[in-house]
Design a protein around this motif. Structure first.
Motif, short mmCIF file in Angstrom:
data_model
loop_
_atom_site.label_atom_id
_atom_site.label_comp_id
_atom_site.label_asym_id
_atom_site.label_seq_id
_atom_site.Cartn_x
_atom_site.Cartn_y
_atom_site.Cartn_z
N UNK A 1 0.83 -1.20 0.00
CA UNK A 1 0.00 0.00 0.00
C UNK A 1 0.86 1.26 0.00
N UNK A 2 1.87 1.29 0.88
CA UNK A 2 2.75 2.46 0.94
C UNK A 2 3.49 2.66 -0.38
N UNK A 3 3.94 1.57 -0.97
CA UNK A 3 4.66 1.67 -2.25
C UNK A 3 3.76 2.26 -3.33
N UNK A 4 2.51 1.80 -3.37
CA UNK A 4 1.57 2.27 -4.39
C UNK A 4 1.20 3.74 -4.16
N UNK A 5 1.18 4.18 -2.91
CA UNK A 5 0.85 5.56 -2.62
C UNK A 5 2.01 6.52 -2.89
N UNK B 1 4.81 5.85 -5.10
CA UNK B 1 5.39 5.76 -6.45
C UNK B 1 4.96 6.87 -7.40
N UNK B 2 3.67 7.25 -7.45
CA UNK B 2 3.29 8.29 -8.40
C UNK B 2 3.97 9.64 -8.14
N UNK B 3 4.45 9.83 -6.91
CA UNK B 3 5.06 11.11 -6.53
C UNK B 3 6.56 11.13 -6.73
N UNK B 4 7.16 9.98 -7.04
CA UNK B 4 8.62 9.88 -7.12
C UNK B 4 9.04 9.37 -8.49
N UNK B 5 9.53 10.25 -9.36
CA UNK B 5 9.90 9.83 -10.72
C UNK B 5 11.05 8.83 -10.78
N UNK B 6 11.85 8.74 -9.70
CA UNK B 6 12.94 7.77 -9.70
C UNK B 6 12.45 6.34 -9.46
N UNK B 7 11.18 6.18 -9.09
CA UNK B 7 10.61 4.85 -8.90
C UNK B 7 10.25 4.31 -10.28
N UNK B 8 10.98 3.28 -10.70
CA UNK B 8 10.79 2.70 -12.03
C UNK B 8 9.99 1.41 -12.00
N UNK B 9 9.68 0.91 -10.80
CA UNK B 9 8.95 -0.35 -10.71
C UNK B 9 8.28 -0.52 -9.36
N UNK B 10 7.27 -1.38 -9.33
CA UNK B 10 6.55 -1.69 -8.10
C UNK B 10 6.36 -3.20 -7.99
N UNK B 11 6.58 -3.73 -6.80
CA UNK B 11 6.28 -5.13 -6.49
C UNK B 11 5.23 -5.11 -5.38
N UNK B 12 3.98 -5.35 -5.77
CA UNK B 12 2.86 -5.25 -4.85
C UNK B 12 2.36 -6.66 -4.52
#
Length: 290
Positions: free
Chosen positions: A135-139, A141-152
């Protein structure tokens, strides 16, 4: 003392360095506003350009449920990836933050990224975790352009019409269950306390907002893995449900979904962990090979 500089913890810290002949080494750091984390790095080789940051699963220490994060970090580090698992403010070994901020979790992830950039030279990041870590990762990621991937892992999803049909129809076709339900309605009894459910514990945006986020992440090329287990059947119970919930964005090549009903929420069984690690290794190597 500059709290934004990485400093080793005393030898009494919970995590210790592992022998480099295993393909990885571990370093304990204090960074940001007193945050404590362990960076697992590949030994004897230059790290790949993308690092994975794992966020706490609920109130669980940075080791993850039954040391899942430890094992995951070491597997991926042996493949060349830097992995940081750290305790967010007020969890595990990290004290409660002395600063009040509506952006605290985002600030902590930014401090973690700064640490890995300084220590390992990586500038591209995957965020992930189980349950609230997802949940925290998904919230964030949209605000941080350096985040290139998500593992949910057992992350955001919603009860769709298909979910309700799959959940209730087998029960309606079971005469014994129908009779029990009728009996509960006909025979008066004291109402039990309301059980704490998923909606009380998770930090999901609205369904429309989640779909918009996925569209925005897809547009910037963010790679997303949504993996669900039988442990969250109360809100996700089919391999096509992500498509039902979020729409056509899930057909993008940037999106990957898995549904493993045989696995529990914490991947307690060894063969289920092995399956998870193999999936993550394949996904990371396919999406972030450099």
């Amino acid at each position: 003392m500059n709290l934004h500089a990485a400093v080793p913890l005393p030898a009494a810290a919970h995590d210790t360095s592992a022998p480099s002949d295993r393909g990885y080494e571990e370093r304990v750091h204090r960074f940001g506003d007193g945050l404590v984390g362990v960076a697992t790095l590949p030994a004897g080789r230059a790290p790949r350009a993308t690092a994975l940051i794992l966020l706490n699963a609920g109130l669980v220490h940075r080791m993850g449920p039954f040391r899942l994060y430890v094992q995951m970090a070491r597997r991926l580090a042996a493949e060349g990836y830097v992995v940081l698992r750290f305790d967010q403010s007020g969890l595990g070994d990290s004290p409660l933050s002395s600063q009040h901020s509506d952006n605290r979790k985002r600030d902590e992830v930014r401090a973690a990224m700064a640490l890995l950039e300084r220590e390992a030279g990586v500038r591209r990041f995957v965020l992930g975790g189980i349950c609230s870590g997802a949940d925290d990762s998904f919230n964030i990621a949209p605000l941080e352009p350096r985040v290139a991937g998500l593992v949910l892992l057992d992350g955001v999803s919603y009860r769709t019409r298909g979910h309700k049909l799959r959940h209730y129809l087998p029960r309606l076709l079971n005469p014994l269950r129908v009779l029990r339900a009728l009996w509960r309605r006909l025979v008066p009894r004291r109402e039990p306390p309301r059980a704490v459910g998923n909606d009380d514990l998770r930090d999901f945006p609205t369904r429309d907002e989640a779909s918009r986020r996925l569209l925005a992440l897809d547009a910037r090329g963010c790679q997303v893995l949504l993996l669900y287990t039988g442990g969250v059947a109360s809100y996700h119970n089919h391999r096509r449900q992500a498509l039902e919930a979020f729409g056509p964005v899930m057909r993008s090549s940037n999106m990957a979904t898995e549904y493993w009903p045989e696995c529990d929420h914490t991947f307690y069984v060894r063969r289920h962990r092995e399956k998870l690690f193999a999936c993550l290794q394949d996904w990371m190597q396919a999406r972030f090979p450099d």
